[in-house]
Design a protein around this motif. Structure first.
Motif, mmCIF file in Angstrom:
data_model
loop_
_atom_site.group_PDB
_atom_site.id
_atom_site.type_symbol
_atom_site.label_atom_id
_atom_site.label_comp_id
_atom_site.label_asym_id
_atom_site.label_seq_id
_atom_site.Cartn_x
_atom_site.Cartn_y
_atom_site.Cartn_z
ATOM 1 N N VAL A 1 0.786 -1.226 -0.170
ATOM 2 C CA VAL A 1 -0.165 -0.090 -0.083
ATOM 3 C C VAL A 1 0.970 1.039 0.036
ATOM 4 O O VAL A 1 1.743 1.266 0.679
ATOM 5 C CB VAL A 1 -0.982 0.204 1.160
ATOM 6 N N TYR A 2 0.535 2.228 -0.848
ATOM 7 C CA TYR A 2 1.372 3.313 -1.106
ATOM 8 C C TYR A 2 0.561 4.576 -0.334
ATOM 9 O O TYR A 2 -0.567 5.023 -0.990
ATOM 10 C CB TYR A 2 1.875 3.789 -2.381
ATOM 11 N N LYS A 3 0.977 5.354 0.555
ATOM 12 C CA LYS A 3 0.171 6.454 1.091
ATOM 13 C C LYS A 3 1.023 7.773 1.128
ATOM 14 O O LYS A 3 2.263 7.721 1.623
ATOM 15 C CB LYS A 3 -0.266 6.076 2.420
ATOM 16 N N VAL B 1 10.274 8.992 -8.455
ATOM 17 C CA VAL B 1 9.005 9.768 -9.150
ATOM 18 C C VAL B 1 8.218 10.196 -7.657
ATOM 19 O O VAL B 1 7.712 8.978 -6.825
ATOM 20 C CB VAL B 1 8.064 8.819 -10.035
ATOM 21 N N ASP B 2 7.970 11.394 -7.466
ATOM 22 C CA ASP B 2 7.162 11.760 -6.189
ATOM 23 C C ASP B 2 7.751 10.959 -5.239
ATOM 24 O O ASP B 2 6.969 10.756 -4.205
ATOM 25 C CB ASP B 2 5.800 11.546 -6.597
ATOM 26 N N GLY B 3 8.927 10.967 -4.970
ATOM 27 C CA GLY B 3 9.628 10.629 -3.754
ATOM 28 C C GLY B 3 9.942 9.020 -3.662
ATOM 29 O O GLY B 3 10.379 8.621 -2.479
ATOM 30 N N ASN C 1 2.953 1.147 -13.343
ATOM 31 C CA ASN C 1 2.212 2.214 -12.693
ATOM 32 C C ASN C 1 2.348 2.045 -11.297
ATOM 33 O O ASN C 1 1.655 0.728 -10.885
ATOM 34 C CB ASN C 1 0.786 2.551 -13.288
ATOM 35 N N VAL C 2 2.429 2.682 -10.336
ATOM 36 C CA VAL C 2 2.163 2.552 -8.752
ATOM 37 C C VAL C 2 1.045 3.413 -8.482
ATOM 38 O O VAL C 2 1.185 4.830 -8.729
ATOM 39 C CB VAL C 2 3.413 3.048 -8.021
ATOM 40 N N VAL D 1 -0.913 8.897 -9.810
ATOM 41 C CA VAL D 1 -0.406 7.655 -10.393
ATOM 42 C C VAL D 1 0.921 7.796 -10.865
ATOM 43 O O VAL D 1 1.375 8.735 -11.803
ATOM 44 C CB VAL D 1 -1.292 7.072 -11.453
ATOM 45 N N LYS D 2 2.025 7.067 -10.330
ATOM 46 C CA LYS D 2 3.298 7.354 -10.859
ATOM 47 C C LYS D 2 3.776 6.201 -11.790
ATOM 48 O O LYS D 2 3.745 5.114 -11.532
ATOM 49 C CB LYS D 2 4.071 7.044 -9.414
#
Length: 600
Positions: free
Chosen positions: A230-232, A262-264, A314-315, A294-295
């Motif tokens: 899970v990515y938060k 990407v975005d950290g 995609n993450v 969406v990364k």
């Protein structure tokens, strides 16, 4: 405790220490001045030392720090007592004012610290014949008990080493990086010999490094890659945040697979292929997501042999909680999704949750209901509070004023899901939303009517809960409403003609606006099911919504539905109302996060 004082005035204290030094030759003239190797000592000095051959200096007592600390200080009388601290390589003097030894060497002396071997490890990938880069370093945890300078080295017998120097400005536990250099010569496991400020550091077990063979040849199957965990936003990735990447190996050797950041967040994996053929590689994630976008992560391999070395995955990051305003009857049937199985579907973590297995990674809903008959003032006030999503169900009947408020909310990027089967309600809504007074509505098929869905690639028709393109939805117990007069600005989902009827109908029975966040179906009972457990209601012509609790309220088709007609038997059709609704909610959540009323 040691403090640093590099001012010139402090250095004057050193001159007093020279009174302790006596040479073979001295003279005492000029008001008590003492001279060594001079008969004319400086009149302003107490002691004037001259190097006869200009090749000698002065030594004051040299003590280790432990020896210094063993001195029994007479505080008032020993103010200014001076030694040379061999442990620190600095002059020290006793300060009565500060009640401590001070360093006056002009800079911080040597730091005192211990190395936490259990939290010291080699970072990066080490490959025979490949020069170390900035990704190759020792990550060392140290506990600093005295601030100061440090020099740390790590050596191996294999052509590469580590070296770092710096200053600890504070005490306490800290993590530092000791840079690597050189090129590994052989494929082997190396133990790193550590030295800190000239003292050997023994780690048991030793910090070890596996030097890999040069890279093998392999291809990546990014289309089959699986993003795990899970990515938060704001939560650092942990061991569950990985990418399982299928590869096909043709030549044995090492591998290093990395991604961009990407975005950290980024991913990395390395190792050695011990067999050819298809297998999986695990890429471990690191960093903290900084946004919910969406990364698209670009994966890069070091495969040899001219094969493709990049691909993308995609993450998905968990979307924060959204507010839903419900308008309609609050009954067991779930008309407005404030109650019933439709509400259970929305609140199920199987469907919308933060678990790794959740279909949509999402923190859930805050539900608010206006009931079935809110006043225009109450509606306007509720919409002015900017709910993220509005769901309208049976049997709410907005007038022209209400329709104007809803249209204004939509024009501010609000989201409306309207399920209505009253002609006046539908006409008011569509005329207000599409700004077209010529739009009309009419009644179509009755209970058990089944409508074919178009075969268009659309997030509502083909979403995370299923692909229902070319399938059907079913009318509940009332009569379907159809819309006529729309010429543009919409994506049709279904038309007025039921598949199980020969009576000719015209118009649209389901659609989505192409410019506004608006989805509509012409049935107020679209979500109807009086079974609290979401199991199919035992009727072929009413309550078409199915989401069994045994499956976590996951939406499924109603397998036997529809009245007989046009070649279809009673119950001879399948309808997808619950899947359409779940896909619509997933679409609405995404719109609310990235293009909603609260993202402006």
């Amino acid at each position: 405790m040691m403090k640093t004082n590099s001012t010139t005035s402090k250095l004057k204290v050193l001159l007093l220490a020279l009174l302790l030094v006596f040479g073979q030759f001295y003279s005492q003239t000029n008001n008590g001045a003492v001279g060594i190797n001079t008969s004319s000592p400086n009149a302003n000095s107490v002691l004037d030392v001259v190097s006869g051959g200009n090749n000698k200096g002065v030594l004051i007592p040299r003590l280790t720090e432990s020896q210094r600390d063993a001195i029994v200080i007479n505080k008032p009388k020993d103010d200014g007592l001076t030694i040379y601290n061999t442990t620190e390589d600095c002059f020290n003097y006793w300060s009565f004012a500060d009640d401590e030894w001070k360093s006056v060497c002009g800079q911080l002396g040597k730091a005192l610290f211990t190395v936490d071997c259990s939290n010291t490890k080699a970072m990066g990938t080490y490959v025979k014949g490949r020069e170390l880069t900035t990704s190759n370093y020792l990550s060392m945890a140290v506990n600093v008990t005295k601030a100061g300078n440090y020099t740390i080295s790590g050596t191996t017998p294999n052509g590469y080493s580590f070296y770092g120097t710096g200053t600890f400005l504070n005490t306490g536990v800290q993590t530092i990086q000791i840079a690597g250099q050189g090129t590994p010569l052989n494929i082997q496991t190396d133990d790193v010999s550590l030295t800190a400020n000239g003292t050997d550091v023994t780690c048991t077990p030793a910090v070890s490094i596996n030097v890999l063979s040069p890279a093998g040849t392999y291809t990546m199957s990014c289309g089959s890659a699986t993003v795990n965990g899970v990515y938060k936003v704001g939560t650092a990735l942990n061991s569950s945040n990985t990418i399982t990447l299928p590869v096909n190996v043709s030549t044995l050797g090492s591998y290093t697979i990395t991604t961009n950041t990407v975005d950290g967040i980024s991913f990395r994996g390395s190792g050695t292929f011990t067999a050819t053929g298809s297998q999986n590689v695990t890429l471990s994630g690191t960093g903290t997501p900084s946004s919910t976008t969406v990364k698209t992560i670009t994966i890069t391999s070091d495969s040899q042999g001219g094969v493709s070395t990049t691909c993308n995955v995609n993450v998905i990051v968990v979307i924060p909680k959204k507010t839903v305003l419900h308008i309609g009857l609050e009954t067991a049937y779930g008309y407005s999704a404030f109650t019933g199985p439709s509400r259970s579907l929305m609140d199920s973590p199987t469907n919308f949750g933060t678990a790794a297995s959740s279909i949509v990674k999402y923190e859930g809903f805050t539900h608010i209901s206006l009931g079935n008959s809110p006043s225009s003032a109450a509606l306007q006030a509720a919409l002015n509070n900017k709910p993220d999503i509005v769901i309208i169900g049976y049997s709410y009947t907005p007038n022209a004023t209400d329709a104007g408020y809803i249209a204004s909310y939509l024009n501010k990027k609000g989201i409306v899901i309207a399920l209505t089967d009253d002609t006046g309600t539908a006409q008011n809504l569509f005329r207000g939303i599409f700004s077209d007074p010529t739009i009309s509505s009419s009644y179509g098929g009755g209970a058990g009517s089944v409508y074919a869905l178009v075969n268009t690639d659309d997030p509502v028709l083909n979403g995370p809960f299923g692909d229902v393109r070319g399938k059907n939805w079913g009318e509940d117990a009332s009569t379907t409403v159809n819309i006529s007069g729309l010429t543009s600005g919409f994506i049709p989902y279904s038309y007025a003609q039921p598949i199980n009827s020969t009576t000719a109908r015209t118009g649209i029975s389901g659609l989505r606006s192409s410019s506004l966040n608006f989805v509509w179906f012409g049935d107020g009972g679209f979500l109807s099911n009086e079974n609290a457990n979401g199991n199919p209601y035992s009727s072929n012509t009413i309550e078409p919504f199915v989401a069994p609790s045994s499956g976590g309220y996951f939406p499924v088709q109603k397998a036997a539905y529809g009245y007989a007609g046009n070649g279809y038997a009673t119950g001879g059709m399948q309808v997808q109302n619950s899947i359409l609704f779940a896909n619509t909610i997933a679409w609405a959540v995404k719109q609310a996060e990235f293009s909603g009323i609260n993202t402006q």
